[in-house]
Design a protein around this motif. Structure first.
Motif, PDB file in Angstrom:
ATOM      1  N   UNK A 109      10.390   6.541 -17.654  1.00 47.34           N
ATOM      2  CA  UNK A 109      10.953   5.612 -16.533  1.00 47.34           C
ATOM      3  C   UNK A 109       9.991   5.645 -15.233  1.00 47.34           C
ATOM      4  N   UNK A 110       9.579   6.888 -14.989  1.00 45.68           N
ATOM      5  CA  UNK A 110       8.793   7.469 -13.763  1.00 45.68           C
ATOM      6  C   UNK A 110       7.390   6.483 -13.718  1.00 45.68           C
ATOM      7  N   UNK A 111       6.880   5.947 -14.745  1.00 46.54           N
ATOM      8  CA  UNK A 111       5.750   5.181 -14.726  1.00 46.54           C
ATOM      9  C   UNK A 111       5.833   4.199 -13.708  1.00 46.54           C
ATOM     10  N   UNK A 112       6.943   3.541 -13.704  1.00 48.84           N
ATOM     11  CA  UNK A 112       7.018   2.310 -12.660  1.00 48.84           C
ATOM     12  C   UNK A 112       6.946   2.654 -11.305  1.00 48.84           C
ATOM     13  N   UNK A 113       7.566   3.558 -10.869  1.00 45.63           N
ATOM     14  CA  UNK A 113       7.150   4.053  -9.605  1.00 45.63           C
ATOM     15  C   UNK A 113       5.870   4.501  -9.228  1.00 45.63           C
ATOM     16  N   UNK A 115       3.126   3.604 -10.885  1.00 43.62           N
ATOM     17  CA  UNK A 115       2.363   2.495 -10.839  1.00 43.62           C
ATOM     18  C   UNK A 115       2.311   1.780  -9.662  1.00 43.62           C
ATOM     19  N   UNK A 116       3.589   1.529  -9.138  1.00 41.59           N
ATOM     20  CA  UNK A 116       3.564   0.751  -8.043  1.00 41.59           C
ATOM     21  C   UNK A 116       2.904   1.600  -6.816  1.00 41.59           C
ATOM     22  N   UNK A 119      -0.868   1.343  -7.368  1.00 39.35           N
ATOM     23  CA  UNK A 119      -1.334   0.053  -6.853  1.00 39.35           C
ATOM     24  C   UNK A 119      -1.547  -0.105  -5.357  1.00 39.35           C
ATOM     25  N   UNK A 120      -0.529   0.239  -4.663  1.00 39.60           N
ATOM     26  CA  UNK A 120      -0.472   0.074  -3.178  1.00 39.60           C
ATOM     27  C   UNK A 120      -1.698   0.914  -2.739  1.00 39.60           C
ATOM     28  N   UNK A 121      -1.776   2.267  -3.108  1.00 39.27           N
ATOM     29  CA  UNK A 121      -2.786   2.968  -2.510  1.00 39.27           C
ATOM     30  C   UNK A 121      -4.356   2.560  -2.776  1.00 39.27           C
ATOM     31  N   UNK A 122      -4.578   2.242  -4.124  1.00 39.67           N
ATOM     32  CA  UNK A 122      -5.932   1.732  -4.446  1.00 39.67           C
ATOM     33  C   UNK A 122      -6.113   0.568  -3.893  1.00 39.67           C
ATOM     34  N   UNK A 123      -5.339  -0.379  -4.092  1.00 38.63           N
ATOM     35  CA  UNK A 123      -5.914  -1.840  -3.371  1.00 38.63           C
ATOM     36  C   UNK A 123      -5.598  -1.860  -1.966  1.00 38.63           C
ATOM     37  N   UNK A 151      -2.180   1.134 -13.323  1.00 41.43           N
ATOM     38  CA  UNK A 151      -2.241   1.893 -14.683  1.00 41.43           C
ATOM     39  C   UNK A 151      -2.518   3.372 -14.348  1.00 41.43           C
ATOM     40  N   UNK A 152      -3.259   3.651 -13.638  1.00 38.37           N
ATOM     41  CA  UNK A 152      -3.824   4.979 -13.218  1.00 38.37           C
ATOM     42  C   UNK A 152      -2.701   5.762 -12.334  1.00 38.37           C
ATOM     43  N   UNK A 153      -1.771   5.100 -11.577  1.00 41.15           N
ATOM     44  CA  UNK A 153      -0.976   5.615 -10.973  1.00 41.15           C
ATOM     45  C   UNK A 153       0.221   5.937 -11.888  1.00 41.15           C
ATOM     46  N   UNK A 154       0.484   5.511 -12.925  1.00 38.78           N
ATOM     47  CA  UNK A 154       1.596   5.661 -13.993  1.00 38.78           C
ATOM     48  C   UNK A 154       1.302   7.055 -14.677  1.00 38.78           C
ATOM     49  N   UNK A 155       0.033   7.506 -14.384  1.00 44.00           N
ATOM     50  CA  UNK A 155      -0.324   8.883 -14.921  1.00 44.00           C
ATOM     51  C   UNK A 155       0.008   9.799 -14.011  1.00 44.00           C
ATOM     52  N   UNK A 156      -0.511   9.495 -12.621  1.00 47.09           N
ATOM     53  CA  UNK A 156      -0.192  10.403 -11.434  1.00 47.09           C
ATOM     54  C   UNK A 156      -0.814   9.811 -10.300  1.00 47.09           C
ATOM     55  N   UNK A 157       0.020   9.893  -9.201  1.00 45.22           N
ATOM     56  CA  UNK A 157      -0.896   9.642  -7.834  1.00 45.22           C
ATOM     57  C   UNK A 157      -2.139  10.469  -7.719  1.00 45.22           C
ATOM     58  N   UNK A 158      -2.195  11.736  -7.821  1.00 46.76           N
ATOM     59  CA  UNK A 158      -3.680  12.413  -7.678  1.00 46.76           C
ATOM     60  C   UNK A 158      -4.436  11.881  -8.536  1.00 46.76           C
TER      61      UNK A 158
END
Length: 203
Positions: A109-113, A115-116, A119-123, A151-158
């Motif tokens: 379940x944590x991949x959604x948070x 991922x969101x 997306x916000x950080x990268x874009x 998709x990268x954020x779903x792995x981790x924010x770092x």
């Protein structure tokens, strides 16, 4: 067994690459990649993912690096040959990424948070650069950043921060090596993003 799965993945990737090359050639304002380039590139990436799946990658995640690898090859061809990242590829990546992460969220379940946030950080970072210095960032790069960040954020924010730093470094190295301005930035974004998804350290 691992070898056979890798061969099967490579064969499927070869077919997917051929389909992708035909799509690029037939699209309005399309490009014509060198013969067999898309087939070989997608085949190689899918072989790696197939081997990873056979040696421990969760099956609920496999579709992410497979589709990202396919998209990366097509977008790299467009950016290198025509210096653009077309909307026909970057925009559909958003709903596709959302579906893939929704499937993954059934198991993690944590991949959604993540991922969101990614997306916000990268874009958001790329959009800020585009606003402050339009010549430093193309609109296609900004549009691509959101789906990659998801998709990268779903792995981790770092991992998102790593991909952004790697993309900047690779672009600078390429520009210095080629000694020209206007080096395509898309491939430098896509390569580390695919590596992160393909080698995500899922427990």
């Amino acid at each position: 067994m691992v070898v056979l799965i890798g061969i099967a993945g490579g064969a499927a990737g070869f077919g997917a690459g051929r389909l992708g090359r035909h799509l690029l050639c037939s699209a309005r304002r399309g490009v014509r990649p060198p013969r067999m380039w898309c087939e070989a590139a997608v085949g190689l990436l899918w072989t790696v993912v197939a081997v990873r799946a056979a040696t421990g990658m969760p099956l609920w995640w496999v579709a992410v690096p497979l589709l990202l690898g396919w998209l990366a090859v097509l977008l790299t061809a467009c950016d290198v040959l025509a210096s653009r990242l077309p909307d026909v590829l970057t925009l559909p990546a958003y709903p596709v990424a959302a579906v893939l992460l929704a499937v993954a969220a059934v198991h993690r379940p944590d991949v959604l948070l993540g991922g969101a946030a990614g997306a916000v950080v990268f874009a958001g970072t790329y959009l800020l650069v585009r606003v402050v210095s339009p010549g430093a960032m193309g609109p296609g790069d900004v549009k691509l950043a959101g789906s990659l960040g998801a998709v990268v954020g779903a792995v981790s924010l770092p991992a998102v921060l790593f991909v952004m730093a790697a993309a900047a470094a690779l672009t600078l190295v390429a520009a210095f090596w080629a000694r020209i301005g206007g080096v395509p930035h898309g491939p430098a974004m896509l390569a580390p993003a695919w590596l992160v998804t393909a080698f995500a350290p899922w427990p």
